[in-house]
Design a protein around this motif. Structure first.
Motif, PDB file in Angstrom:
ATOM      1  N   LEU A  29       0.832  -1.205   0.000  1.00 44.51           N
ATOM      2  CA  LEU A  29       0.000   0.000   0.000  1.00 44.51           C
ATOM      3  C   LEU A  29       0.865   1.254   0.000  1.00 44.51           C
ATOM      4  O   LEU A  29       0.630   2.180  -0.788  1.00 44.51           O
ATOM      5  CB  LEU A  29      -0.929   0.000   1.219  1.00 44.51           C
ATOM      6  N   ALA A  30       1.871   1.300   0.845  1.00 44.59           N
ATOM      7  CA  ALA A  30       2.754   2.472   0.912  1.00 44.59           C
ATOM      8  C   ALA A  30       3.464   2.691  -0.420  1.00 44.59           C
ATOM      9  O   ALA A  30       3.563   3.831  -0.903  1.00 44.59           O
ATOM     10  CB  ALA A  30       3.770   2.310   2.039  1.00 44.59           C
ATOM     11  N   LYS A  60      -2.390   2.654  12.368  1.00 41.18           N
ATOM     12  CA  LYS A  60      -1.213   3.078  11.606  1.00 41.18           C
ATOM     13  C   LYS A  60      -1.526   3.223  10.119  1.00 41.18           C
ATOM     14  O   LYS A  60      -1.066   4.148   9.455  1.00 41.18           O
ATOM     15  CB  LYS A  60      -0.055   2.107  11.829  1.00 41.18           C
ATOM     16  N   GLU A  61      -2.314   2.290   9.589  1.00 40.09           N
ATOM     17  CA  GLU A  61      -2.698   2.387   8.180  1.00 40.09           C
ATOM     18  C   GLU A  61      -3.546   3.631   7.937  1.00 40.09           C
ATOM     19  O   GLU A  61      -3.344   4.347   6.952  1.00 40.09           O
ATOM     20  CB  GLU A  61      -3.462   1.138   7.755  1.00 40.09           C
ATOM     21  N   HIS A  62      -4.471   3.909   8.821  1.00 45.93           N
ATOM     22  CA  HIS A  62      -5.328   5.080   8.657  1.00 45.93           C
ATOM     23  C   HIS A  62      -4.522   6.376   8.747  1.00 45.93           C
ATOM     24  O   HIS A  62      -4.762   7.320   7.989  1.00 45.93           O
ATOM     25  CB  HIS A  62      -6.450   5.064   9.694  1.00 45.93           C
ATOM     26  N   ILE A  63      -3.559   6.404   9.646  1.00 44.26           N
ATOM     27  CA  ILE A  63      -2.687   7.585   9.746  1.00 44.26           C
ATOM     28  C   ILE A  63      -1.892   7.756   8.462  1.00 44.26           C
ATOM     29  O   ILE A  63      -1.763   8.871   7.948  1.00 44.26           O
ATOM     30  CB  ILE A  63      -1.783   7.478  10.993  1.00 44.26           C
ATOM     31  N   LEU A  64      -1.375   6.668   7.916  1.00 44.25           N
ATOM     32  CA  LEU A  64      -0.649   6.729   6.652  1.00 44.25           C
ATOM     33  C   LEU A  64      -1.540   7.322   5.553  1.00 44.25           C
ATOM     34  O   LEU A  64      -1.122   8.218   4.822  1.00 44.25           O
ATOM     35  CB  LEU A  64      -0.165   5.338   6.232  1.00 44.25           C
ATOM     36  N   LEU A  65      -2.758   6.817   5.444  1.00 44.74           N
ATOM     37  CA  LEU A  65      -3.671   7.304   4.412  1.00 44.74           C
ATOM     38  C   LEU A  65      -3.930   8.800   4.574  1.00 44.74           C
ATOM     39  O   LEU A  65      -3.885   9.563   3.593  1.00 44.74           O
ATOM     40  CB  LEU A  65      -4.993   6.531   4.455  1.00 44.74           C
ATOM     41  N   ALA A  66      -4.209   9.225   5.796  1.00 47.25           N
ATOM     42  CA  ALA A  66      -4.518  10.632   6.042  1.00 47.25           C
ATOM     43  C   ALA A  66      -3.327  11.542   5.767  1.00 47.25           C
ATOM     44  O   ALA A  66      -3.477  12.604   5.154  1.00 47.25           O
ATOM     45  CB  ALA A  66      -4.994  10.809   7.490  1.00 47.25           C
ATOM     46  N   ASP A 106      -1.882  11.402  14.947  1.00 47.24           N
ATOM     47  CA  ASP A 106      -2.609  11.257  16.206  1.00 47.24           C
ATOM     48  C   ASP A 106      -3.966  10.594  15.958  1.00 47.24           C
ATOM     49  O   ASP A 106      -4.239  10.106  14.860  1.00 47.24           O
ATOM     50  CB  ASP A 106      -2.772  12.615  16.889  1.00 47.24           C
ATOM     51  N   ALA A 107      -4.805  10.575  16.981  1.00 53.26           N
ATOM     52  CA  ALA A 107      -6.111   9.924  16.872  1.00 53.26           C
ATOM     53  C   ALA A 107      -6.993  10.601  15.821  1.00 53.26           C
ATOM     54  O   ALA A 107      -7.754   9.932  15.116  1.00 53.26           O
ATOM     55  CB  ALA A 107      -6.808   9.928  18.233  1.00 53.26           C
ATOM     56  N   ALA A 108      -6.885  11.916  15.705  1.00 51.27           N
ATOM     57  CA  ALA A 108      -7.666  12.626  14.684  1.00 51.27           C
ATOM     58  C   ALA A 108      -7.224  12.188  13.286  1.00 51.27           C
ATOM     59  O   ALA A 108      -8.062  12.022  12.384  1.00 51.27           O
ATOM     60  CB  ALA A 108      -7.512  14.136  14.849  1.00 51.27           C
ATOM     61  N   ALA A 109      -5.943  11.989  13.110  1.00 48.59           N
ATOM     62  CA  ALA A 109      -5.433  11.514  11.816  1.00 48.59           C
ATOM     63  C   ALA A 109      -5.969  10.122  11.505  1.00 48.59           C
ATOM     64  O   ALA A 109      -6.323   9.825  10.361  1.00 48.59           O
ATOM     65  CB  ALA A 109      -3.907  11.512  11.822  1.00 48.59           C
ATOM     66  N   ARG A 145      -8.820   8.929  12.465  1.00 46.69           N
ATOM     67  CA  ARG A 145     -10.225   9.081  12.054  1.00 46.69           C
ATOM     68  C   ARG A 145     -10.343   9.564  10.612  1.00 46.69           C
ATOM     69  O   ARG A 145     -11.168   9.075   9.848  1.00 46.69           O
ATOM     70  CB  ARG A 145     -10.949  10.034  12.999  1.00 46.69           C
ATOM     71  N   VAL A 146      -9.500  10.509  10.230  1.00 40.17           N
ATOM     72  CA  VAL A 146      -9.509  11.012   8.859  1.00 40.17           C
ATOM     73  C   VAL A 146      -9.113   9.890   7.899  1.00 40.17           C
ATOM     74  O   VAL A 146      -9.741   9.703   6.849  1.00 40.17           O
ATOM     75  CB  VAL A 146      -8.561  12.225   8.708  1.00 40.17           C
ATOM     76  N   GLY A 147      -8.101   9.131   8.255  1.00 36.31           N
ATOM     77  CA  GLY A 147      -7.669   8.012   7.412  1.00 36.31           C
ATOM     78  C   GLY A 147      -8.730   6.945   7.284  1.00 36.31           C
ATOM     79  O   GLY A 147      -8.913   6.348   6.228  1.00 36.31           O
ATOM     80  N   ALA A 148      -9.467   6.694   8.369  1.00 31.80           N
ATOM     81  CA  ALA A 148     -10.564   5.722   8.313  1.00 31.80           C
ATOM     82  C   ALA A 148     -11.625   6.189   7.326  1.00 31.80           C
ATOM     83  O   ALA A 148     -12.193   5.380   6.572  1.00 31.80           O
ATOM     84  CB  ALA A 148     -11.161   5.517   9.701  1.00 31.80           C
ATOM     85  N   ALA A 149     -11.890   7.487   7.296  1.00 31.23           N
ATOM     86  CA  ALA A 149     -12.859   8.029   6.343  1.00 31.23           C
ATOM     87  C   ALA A 149     -12.352   7.878   4.905  1.00 31.23           C
ATOM     88  O   ALA A 149     -13.132   7.572   3.996  1.00 31.23           O
ATOM     89  CB  ALA A 149     -13.138   9.496   6.653  1.00 31.23           C
ATOM     90  N   ILE A 150     -11.068   8.052   4.706  1.00 36.55           N
ATOM     91  CA  ILE A 150     -10.495   7.869   3.368  1.00 36.55           C
ATOM     92  C   ILE A 150     -10.607   6.407   2.951  1.00 36.55           C
ATOM     93  O   ILE A 150     -10.948   6.099   1.809  1.00 36.55           O
ATOM     94  CB  ILE A 150      -9.033   8.373   3.321  1.00 36.55           C
ATOM     95  N   GLU A 151     -10.333   5.494   3.885  1.00 38.52           N
ATOM     96  CA  GLU A 151     -10.485   4.072   3.570  1.00 38.52           C
ATOM     97  C   GLU A 151     -11.944   3.759   3.232  1.00 38.52           C
ATOM     98  O   GLU A 151     -12.217   3.010   2.293  1.00 38.52           O
ATOM     99  CB  GLU A 151     -10.017   3.190   4.727  1.00 38.52           C
ATOM    100  N   GLU A 152     -12.875   4.310   3.983  1.00 36.99           N
ATOM    101  CA  GLU A 152     -14.298   4.092   3.680  1.00 36.99           C
ATOM    102  C   GLU A 152     -14.644   4.589   2.285  1.00 36.99           C
ATOM    103  O   GLU A 152     -15.397   3.938   1.559  1.00 36.99           O
ATOM    104  CB  GLU A 152     -15.172   4.796   4.718  1.00 36.99           C
ATOM    105  N   GLN A 153     -14.091   5.738   1.918  1.00 43.34           N
ATOM    106  CA  GLN A 153     -14.315   6.267   0.570  1.00 43.34           C
ATOM    107  C   GLN A 153     -13.744   5.313  -0.484  1.00 43.34           C
ATOM    108  O   GLN A 153     -14.381   5.054  -1.507  1.00 43.34           O
ATOM    109  CB  GLN A 153     -13.663   7.646   0.438  1.00 43.34           C
ATOM    110  N   ALA A 154     -12.566   4.796  -0.232  1.00 43.06           N
ATOM    111  CA  ALA A 154     -11.938   3.856  -1.172  1.00 43.06           C
ATOM    112  C   ALA A 154     -12.788   2.596  -1.310  1.00 43.06           C
ATOM    113  O   ALA A 154     -13.003   2.090  -2.422  1.00 43.06           O
ATOM    114  CB  ALA A 154     -10.525   3.510  -0.723  1.00 43.06           C
ATOM    115  N   ARG A 155     -13.290   2.097  -0.198  1.00 38.37           N
ATOM    116  CA  ARG A 155     -14.129   0.894  -0.233  1.00 38.37           C
ATOM    117  C   ARG A 155     -15.459   1.157  -0.937  1.00 38.37           C
ATOM    118  O   ARG A 155     -15.956   0.306  -1.670  1.00 38.37           O
ATOM    119  CB  ARG A 155     -14.386   0.387   1.184  1.00 38.37           C
TER     120      ARG A 155
END
Length: 174
Positions: free
Chosen positions: A57-58, A116-122, A132-135, A137-147
């Protein structure tokens, strides 16, 4: 670890990934020859598969960012989807272990790896600058968009399906 055992471990991991990608059932490929001798437990095999997913992924993100450097988030989404196309079985295993971990140790490992994956995405999408934790959450939203926009690659045909006999069987079954 000797050079020979290092290469042997790599071969067995490639075989396990190929098996997972064929099956796409989300189960750890513990039935692949050599897995039990090479990986002492489920967590070590899962860790190797997770590492393969993360490094692929990276690398994909880096490539996509070279191709579309002005739209970072779209590049990250495209990279996630391309990685999912390359490693669909590994993604299925990761998803399954995140949803229903086999052991408490796996639950902890999957929680950390997801963060860690979500932080990478964000961070690679340019949406955050601090891991951080906010990152996460942002990365999780990006993953949801990708899915949400992901159209998975079709499963590979079984070797028999490509033969004349296999095609005849499929036609009769339909």
């Amino acid at each position: 670890m000797t050079w020979t055992s290092f290469h042997r471990r790599g071969e067995i991991l490639r075989d396990a990934i190929a098996s997972a990608n064929r099956r796409r059932d989300g189960l750890l490929p513990l039935d692949v020859p050599g897995v039990h001798e090479t990986f002492p437990d489920e967590l070590s095999l899962l860790g190797a598969l997770q590492l393969r997913w993360h490094t692929r992924l990276a690398g994909r993100i880096e490539r996509e960012l070279m191709l579309q450097p002005l739209d970072l988030e779209s590049a990250v989404v495209a990279a996630w989807q391309a990685t999912a196309d390359e490693l669909p079985g590994v993604l299925a295993i990761v998803d399954r272990q995140r949803a229903t971990p086999a052991t408490p140790e796996i639950a902890v490992a999957m929680e950390k790896s997801a963060a860690k994956e979500h932080i990478l995405l964000a961070m690679m999408a340019g949406r955050v600058s601090v891991p951080d934790a906010a990152a996460a959450r942002v990365g999780a939203a990006i993953e949801e968009q990708a899915r949400a926009t992901y159209v998975g690659a079709p499963a590979p045909e079984e070797p028999e399906a490509r033969t004349l006999l296999g095609r005849l069987k499929a036609a009769l079954a339909a």
